[in-house]
Design a protein around this motif. Structure first.
Motif, mmCIF file in Angstrom:
data_model
loop_
_atom_site.group_PDB
_atom_site.id
_atom_site.type_symbol
_atom_site.label_atom_id
_atom_site.label_comp_id
_atom_site.label_asym_id
_atom_site.label_seq_id
_atom_site.Cartn_x
_atom_site.Cartn_y
_atom_site.Cartn_z
ATOM 1 N N ARG A 9 2.830 12.228 -0.867
ATOM 2 C CA ARG A 9 4.183 12.350 -0.222
ATOM 3 C C ARG A 9 4.408 11.112 0.542
ATOM 4 N NH1 ARG A 9 3.911 17.815 2.460
ATOM 5 N NH2 ARG A 9 5.658 16.844 3.709
ATOM 6 N N VAL A 10 5.521 10.799 1.087
ATOM 7 C CA VAL A 10 6.004 9.844 1.781
ATOM 8 C C VAL A 10 5.350 9.678 3.196
ATOM 9 C CG1 VAL A 10 8.145 8.566 3.085
ATOM 10 C CG2 VAL A 10 8.322 9.457 0.797
ATOM 11 N N PRO A 11 5.272 10.929 3.884
ATOM 12 C CA PRO A 11 4.715 10.760 5.187
ATOM 13 C C PRO A 11 3.067 10.444 5.279
ATOM 14 C CG PRO A 11 6.023 12.741 5.160
ATOM 15 C CD PRO A 11 5.977 12.057 3.834
ATOM 16 N N THR A 12 2.529 11.081 4.040
ATOM 17 C CA THR A 12 1.255 10.865 3.758
ATOM 18 C C THR A 12 0.935 9.498 3.569
ATOM 19 O OG1 THR A 12 0.856 13.155 3.027
ATOM 20 C CG2 THR A 12 -0.900 11.580 2.711
ATOM 21 N N GLY A 13 1.666 8.781 2.621
ATOM 22 C CA GLY A 13 1.779 7.472 2.183
ATOM 23 C C GLY A 13 1.880 6.452 3.402
ATOM 24 N N VAL A 14 3.019 6.700 4.249
ATOM 25 C CA VAL A 14 2.969 6.006 5.470
ATOM 26 C C VAL A 14 1.567 5.878 6.412
ATOM 27 C CG1 VAL A 14 4.304 5.613 7.672
ATOM 28 C CG2 VAL A 14 5.527 6.350 5.499
ATOM 29 N N TRP A 15 1.234 6.939 6.534
ATOM 30 C CA TRP A 15 0.062 6.912 7.583
ATOM 31 C C TRP A 15 -1.226 6.492 6.708
ATOM 32 C CZ3 TRP A 15 0.149 7.667 12.297
ATOM 33 C CH2 TRP A 15 1.221 7.943 12.839
ATOM 34 N N TRP A 17 0.885 -1.246 0.066
ATOM 35 C CA TRP A 17 0.142 0.000 0.140
ATOM 36 C C TRP A 17 0.823 1.129 0.002
ATOM 37 C CZ3 TRP A 17 -4.402 0.835 -1.882
ATOM 38 C CH2 TRP A 17 -5.342 -0.333 -1.955
ATOM 39 N N PHE A 18 2.011 1.263 0.699
ATOM 40 C CA PHE A 18 2.952 2.333 0.758
ATOM 41 C C PHE A 18 3.236 2.614 -0.804
ATOM 42 C CE2 PHE A 18 7.221 3.976 0.794
ATOM 43 C CZ PHE A 18 7.097 5.304 1.362
ATOM 44 N N ARG A 19 4.008 1.610 -1.457
ATOM 45 C CA ARG A 19 4.318 1.736 -2.592
ATOM 46 C C ARG A 19 3.211 2.286 -3.700
ATOM 47 N NH1 ARG A 19 3.708 -1.791 -6.697
ATOM 48 N NH2 ARG A 19 5.001 -1.680 -8.409
ATOM 49 N N THR A 20 1.947 1.783 -3.531
ATOM 50 C CA THR A 20 1.056 2.164 -4.449
ATOM 51 C C THR A 20 0.525 3.644 -3.938
ATOM 52 O OG1 THR A 20 -0.200 -0.153 -4.290
ATOM 53 C CG2 THR A 20 -1.718 1.786 -4.677
ATOM 54 N N LEU A 21 0.655 3.964 -2.702
ATOM 55 C CA LEU A 21 0.049 5.527 -2.559
ATOM 56 C C LEU A 21 1.130 6.457 -2.837
ATOM 57 C CD1 LEU A 21 -1.399 4.477 0.848
ATOM 58 C CD2 LEU A 21 -2.843 5.228 -1.185
ATOM 59 N N THR A 22 2.384 6.007 -2.926
ATOM 60 C CA THR A 22 3.555 7.047 -3.121
ATOM 61 C C THR A 22 3.787 6.917 -4.770
ATOM 62 O OG1 THR A 22 5.365 5.220 -2.526
ATOM 63 C CG2 THR A 22 4.543 7.015 -0.945
ATOM 64 N N ARG A 23 3.679 5.802 -5.331
ATOM 65 C CA ARG A 23 4.083 5.804 -6.739
ATOM 66 C C ARG A 23 2.749 5.929 -7.631
ATOM 67 N NH1 ARG A 23 8.226 1.018 -7.533
ATOM 68 N NH2 ARG A 23 10.082 1.753 -6.236
ATOM 69 N N GLY A 24 1.647 5.139 -7.284
ATOM 70 C CA GLY A 24 0.546 5.373 -8.124
ATOM 71 C C GLY A 24 -0.481 6.574 -7.838
ATOM 72 N N ALA A 25 -0.751 6.934 -6.641
ATOM 73 C CA ALA A 25 -1.121 8.171 -6.126
ATOM 74 C C ALA A 25 -0.459 9.134 -6.145
ATOM 75 C CB ALA A 25 -2.019 7.995 -4.815
ATOM 76 N N ARG A 26 0.831 9.126 -5.990
ATOM 77 C CA ARG A 26 1.924 10.102 -5.978
ATOM 78 C C ARG A 26 1.763 10.969 -4.694
ATOM 79 N NH1 ARG A 26 4.697 11.367 -11.381
ATOM 80 N NH2 ARG A 26 3.927 9.626 -12.631
#
Length: 124
Positions: free
Chosen positions: A84-90, A73-82
């Protein structure tokens, strides 16, 4: 199209995690496979030790499947949805917690719950 493809592994893994919580992967069913394998590998172990190893293997698998879920999900949110890293982590954490709640809900909604009726707050 490329961004859409990054969502597929996370969605499929989420479905698999929820599927692993079915009766097919219960302790009784996995014990009928893992127990004889452990006895064959370690014939000197007592039944209690086999049970403890079986529990440890199941808990380790559970942590691993949720770790993979969080990474996907982190990969999807940071690459697919673009995001930011902190937002992707949470957001990945929130998705994993939501998946865990959905996975555990049937157990806690059962009449007796996993720890007996005195701990079942949903059905009183």
């Amino acid at each position: 199209m490329r961004r859409l493809v990054t969502w597929i592994p996370a969605i499929i893994w989420t479905i698999l995690v929820l599927g692993f919580s079915s009766g097919e992967f219960s302790a009784e069913n996995t014990g009928s496979i893992l127990g004889p394998l452990l006895v064959w590998l370690f014939p000197w172990l007592t039944p209690d030790q086999i049970g403890a190893i079986h529990g440890l293997v199941r808990k380790t698998a559970h942590v691993t499947e949720y770790g993979i879920l969080a990474m996907l999900w982190f990969r999807t949110l940071t690459r697919g949805a673009r995001l930011r890293v902190p937002t992707g982590v949470w957001l990945a954490l929130v998705i994993c917690v939501a998946t865990a709640v959905v996975e555990a809900a049937p157990v806690y909604m059962a009449k007796e719950g996993p720890y007996g009726s005195q701990f079942n707050y949903i059905n009183g």
